[in-house]
Scaffold this active site. Structure first.
Site, PDB file in Angstrom:
ATOM      1  N   GLY A  59       0.831  -1.198   0.000  1.00 33.49           N
ATOM      2  CA  GLY A  59       0.000   0.000   0.000  1.00 33.49           C
ATOM      3  C   GLY A  59       0.870   1.254   0.000  1.00 33.49           C
ATOM      4  N   ASP A  77       8.912  -4.095 -14.019  1.00 34.46           N
ATOM      5  CA  ASP A  77       8.244  -3.212 -13.066  1.00 34.46           C
ATOM      6  C   ASP A  77       8.582  -1.763 -13.410  1.00 34.46           C
ATOM      7  OD1 ASP A  77       7.258  -1.832 -10.874  1.00 34.46           O
ATOM      8  OD2 ASP A  77       7.885  -3.345  -9.430  1.00 34.46           O
ATOM      9  N   HIS A 104       5.183  -5.243 -11.477  1.00 34.48           N
ATOM     10  CA  HIS A 104       4.958  -5.000 -10.052  1.00 34.48           C
ATOM     11  C   HIS A 104       3.926  -5.949  -9.459  1.00 34.48           C
ATOM     12  CE1 HIS A 104       5.567  -2.398  -6.574  1.00 34.48           C
ATOM     13  NE2 HIS A 104       4.270  -2.445  -6.345  1.00 34.48           N
ATOM     14  N   TRP A 130       5.210  -1.598  -0.673  1.00 34.99           N
ATOM     15  CA  TRP A 130       5.380  -0.822   0.562  1.00 34.99           C
ATOM     16  C   TRP A 130       5.740  -1.743   1.723  1.00 34.99           C
ATOM     17  CZ3 TRP A 130       6.300   2.953   3.793  1.00 34.99           C
ATOM     18  CH2 TRP A 130       5.860   2.838   5.122  1.00 34.99           C
TER      19      TRP A 130
END
Length: 316
Positions: A40, A268, A296, A113
């Site tokens: 996130g 990515d 990703h 994250w």
């Protein structure tokens, strides 16, 4: 991935500041402890994350970070106090959860994250970490944030122009994240929702070329989850996650006694492989695997590499 599994225990942990964090454990109560650190920030955990771990050999712990998922209060509520939602708070929450569950040391598994937060925790509490598996590696440097919300726009100029137009009040193109963070604190619910949708539309554009990924991975959320995700993301990224620029890579030597596997997609675009490569060079004993067909959001090959790393560590 292993078959679907339900938790054998769960609860709400009072972490202070009026926050209660949801946690769950699944697999073998006597197995190797492992903590899932979700991405996130603000995504929350999903049932699929349980399936990464061999249920016979792991005691897998999942938790929803402050303000998201099943934790309370939820960041979708504009009354939720975000001043007590920072990287430092999340590190403290993880350590409190470890103590609550009576775990001496645990493996950390973090993605996107989650890799930033796992690194920040491990560099603070290295003696509590047995191994680390990081996927789609980020360290949330301001340079990484600037690339994701400005630099990569050179590949998607039309989509980036729409993203830029969502915050016409931004002084420069480098102020977009902060401008979105301010919009997510607006008293008008329509302003907040419009900003949230503009944000995830951009995120979806960045992953749109990933043939083996999941289209719409960011926008495919219920409204409350979408609002919480963007409010938390924008706040953290506008503040560089309250980390000194480059600190996680500079301090990676603290992890020298912790075996680590870094897994990153060659394709990515939003988080180029250079960050994972720099971290691997700074972290003695880490092992970098670059997955050629993955971006990703992953691929079957990336999933297999994750499974192999976790299965190998289960035998330690």
């Amino acid at each position: 991935m292993y078959p679907p599994i339900e938790p054998y225990d769960h609860g709400m942990l009072d972490v202070g500041d009026g926050n209660r964090v949801y946690w769950e454990t699944c697999g073998n109560p006597a197995g190797k402890p492992a903590l899932v650190v979700h991405g996130g920030p603000g995504s929350g955990c999903s049932p699929g994350m349980r399936r990464q771990f061999d249920p016979e050999r792991y005691r897998a712990v999942l938790f929803d970070q402050r303000g998201c998922g099943r934790s309370h209060p939820h960041a979708s509520d504009p009354a939720t106090d975000m001043s007590v939602n920072t990287t430092e708070h999340l590190i403290a929450d993880m350590e409190r959860l470890r103590q609550h569950l009576g775990i001496e040391r645990w493996l950390l598994w973090g993605g996107s994250w989650g890799s930033t937060l796992a690194l920040a925790y491990a560099e603070r509490h290295a003696e509590r970490v047995s191994e680390i598996v990081l996927v789609s590696v980020t360290t949330t440097r301001r340079s990484e944030i600037d690339w994701l919300y400005r630099g990569v726009g050179r590949f998607f100029p039309e989509a980036w122009e729409r993203f830029r137009a969502g915050v016409p009040e931004a002084g420069t193109d480098r102020d977009l994240v902060a401008a979105y963070a301010r919009r997510m604190e607006d008293s008008d619910p329509e302003v907040r929702m419009r900003a949230a949708r503009d944000w995830v539309t951009w995120e979806d554009a960045v992953i749109s070329l990933e043939e083996n990924g999941r289209p719409g991975a960011y926008s495919d959320r219920p409204p409350d989850e979408l609002l919480a995700f963007v409010r938390i993301c924008a706040r953290y990224f506008a503040n560089g996650a309250w980390l000194e620029e480059g600190a996680l890579i500079c301090d990676a030597g603290r992890l020298a006694d912790i075996p680590g596997v870094l897994i990153h997609g060659r394709l990515d675009l939003g988080g180029p492989v250079r960050t994972a490569w720099e971290l691997a060079r700074a972290w003695p004993g880490s092992d970098l695997h670059v997955i050629g067909d993955s971006g990703h959001t992953g691929s079957a090959a990336m999933g297999a590499r994750i499974g192999a790393a976790l299965d190998a560590f289960a035998r330690r």
